[in-house]
Design an enzyme around this catalytic site. Structure first.
Site, PDB file in Angstrom:
ATOM      1  N   SER A  93      -9.982   4.459   5.571  1.00  0.00           N
ATOM      2  CA  SER A  93      -9.464   5.153   4.640  1.00  0.00           C
ATOM      3  C   SER A  93      -8.769   4.290   3.293  1.00  0.00           C
ATOM      4  O   SER A  93      -8.334   5.079   2.446  1.00  0.00           O
ATOM      5  CB  SER A  93      -8.164   6.110   5.295  1.00  0.00           C
ATOM      6  OG  SER A  93      -7.314   5.219   5.944  1.00  0.00           O
ATOM      7  N   TYR A  94      -8.686   3.196   3.343  1.00  0.00           N
ATOM      8  CA  TYR A  94      -8.367   2.509   2.384  1.00  0.00           C
ATOM      9  C   TYR A  94      -8.951   2.661   1.224  1.00  0.00           C
ATOM     10  O   TYR A  94     -10.250   2.228   0.841  1.00  0.00           O
ATOM     11  CB  TYR A  94      -8.066   1.064   2.922  1.00  0.00           C
ATOM     12  CG  TYR A  94      -7.189   0.361   3.832  1.00  0.00           C
ATOM     13  CD1 TYR A  94      -6.130   1.201   4.089  1.00  0.00           C
ATOM     14  CD2 TYR A  94      -7.304  -0.957   4.388  1.00  0.00           C
ATOM     15  CE1 TYR A  94      -5.320   0.952   5.355  1.00  0.00           C
ATOM     16  CE2 TYR A  94      -6.281  -1.179   5.253  1.00  0.00           C
ATOM     17  CZ  TYR A  94      -5.479  -0.142   5.925  1.00  0.00           C
ATOM     18  OH  TYR A  94      -4.415  -0.653   6.766  1.00  0.00           O
ATOM     19  N   SER A  95      -8.350   2.838   0.093  1.00  0.00           N
ATOM     20  CA  SER A  95      -8.755   3.267  -1.255  1.00  0.00           C
ATOM     21  C   SER A  95     -10.053   4.070  -1.135  1.00  0.00           C
ATOM     22  O   SER A  95     -11.322   3.707  -1.580  1.00  0.00           O
ATOM     23  CB  SER A  95      -9.127   1.922  -1.856  1.00  0.00           C
ATOM     24  OG  SER A  95      -8.205   1.393  -2.061  1.00  0.00           O
ATOM     25  N   GLY A 130     -12.590   4.275   1.190  1.00  0.00           N
ATOM     26  CA  GLY A 130     -13.591   3.502   1.625  1.00  0.00           C
ATOM     27  C   GLY A 130     -14.231   2.344   0.864  1.00  0.00           C
ATOM     28  O   GLY A 130     -14.820   1.431   1.250  1.00  0.00           O
TER      29      GLY A 130
END
Length: 324
Positions: A60-62, A64
């Site tokens: 989920s960070y940025s 993908g």
């Protein structure tokens, strides 16, 4: 760089893990303060040069893009067998809904491997506890991911100790692959994990890889000083807003110890954390090379009993925050 074994696994990891939430396209996801690829790559390269071999990201960070940036950088700067790569599943990413159902886990690991450009990850972690999916469904799906060769090990993050104990018991009862790591919030101004979670992990041989070891930067600078990230980090604001008076006292003690030792606040805060049982590799973040270099000196700093007491004795019980 110092290294140790990650819990009961065969993975040798650096005493500090580079958290990769900092790396991501600012126009994707919820964090406008992240570094785009051209700014991220030099920091990742520097970390490798300095001996860090453990990298932690999440699907989920940025949205993908953290996985994409990290995967390309590691491919260019390192051999796959020389690095330990961890990612996570739970939060919504693109059109993948939030949760830990079998379908979501199997879809997420395939998406993560595609973004990373890898055949497997070393550690797949559940990012939070899913109250809407039967625990057995989640744990069996994670077991199948490992058996399929898409992850070498599995870990958990940010839950109540009773939930983690229940999960470990359920895995043992069914003969499923066991969680080998716990990624939880633990730092000088949030020590509630010492009551139940850390003793459980120590007893079960589970390696602890704390997130936010520097309290989202609050333990690195004079108390109350802000940065662009502090101002825009909405999640971070929820973590410490109910304990600011006590946290300020602790930060003052930290500044005193750091001044007397000729070290920085961040180095002392990390050295304190590294002295605790079950702590394998705190997850650090860096947005500049000089910031990274500063943090990498922390494992070589050993605090005295008197210094530890000065840092700890003012602490008062806090609300448990950071997870549902």
């Amino acid at each position: 760089m110092q290294y140790n074994t990650l819990g009961n696994t065969d993975l040798r990891v650096s005493r500090l893990c580079l958290g990769c939430m900092t790396f991501g396209e600012p126009t994707r996801g919820k964090h406008a303060w992240t570094l785009p690829e051209e700014s991220s790559r030099p920091i990742i390269q520097r970390a490798l040069e300095k001996g860090i071999n453990f990298f932690d990201t999440a699907n989920s960070y940025s949205d993908g893009s953290s996985e994409e940036i990290v995967g390309r950088a590691l491919k260019d700067f390192a051999r796959r067998d020389d690095v330990v790569v961890a990612t996570k599943v739970y939060h919504q990413t693109g059109d993948l809904a939030e949760g830990l159902s079998r379908a979501q886990i199997l879809r997420s690991i395939d998406d993560s491997l595609r973004r990373l450009g890898m055949d497997y990850v070393d550690l797949l972690q559940i990012h939070r506890w899913d109250y809407n999916t039967p625990l057995e469904e989640t744990l069996e799906a994670l077991h199948d991911v490992v058996k399929a060769g898409k992850a070498r090990y599995i870990g958990a993050s940010s839950m109540y100790a009773w939930q983690f104990a229940k999960a470990l018991y359920t895995q043992d009862r069914h003969g499923w692959i066991r969680f080998v790591t716990m990624q939880d919030q633990y730092n000088l101004i949030q020590r509630e994990e010492e009551r139940e979670m850390l003793p459980l992990c120590y007893a079960e041989g589970v390696a602890v890889i704390p997130w936010s070891p520097l309290a989202r930067g609050r333990l690195t600078r004079p108390w109350g000083e802000t940065t662009a990230r502090v101002v825009s980090d909405e999640f971070g604001k929820t973590l410490y807003q109910d304990s600011e008076d006590n946290d300020a006292q602790i930060a003052g003690r930290l500044a005193n110890v750091a001044r007397e030792r000729g070290a920085t606040r961040a180095q002392v805060a990390l050295a304190w954390l590294l002295s605790k049982p079950a702590i394998a590799a705190p997850i650090i973040g860096a947005s500049r090379q000089e910031q990274l270099d500063e943090l990498l000196e922390a494992p070589d700093l050993t605090l005295t009993e008197q210094e530890v007491a000065e840092l700890e004795t003012v602490y008062r019980p806090h609300h448990v925050v950071g997870f549902k």
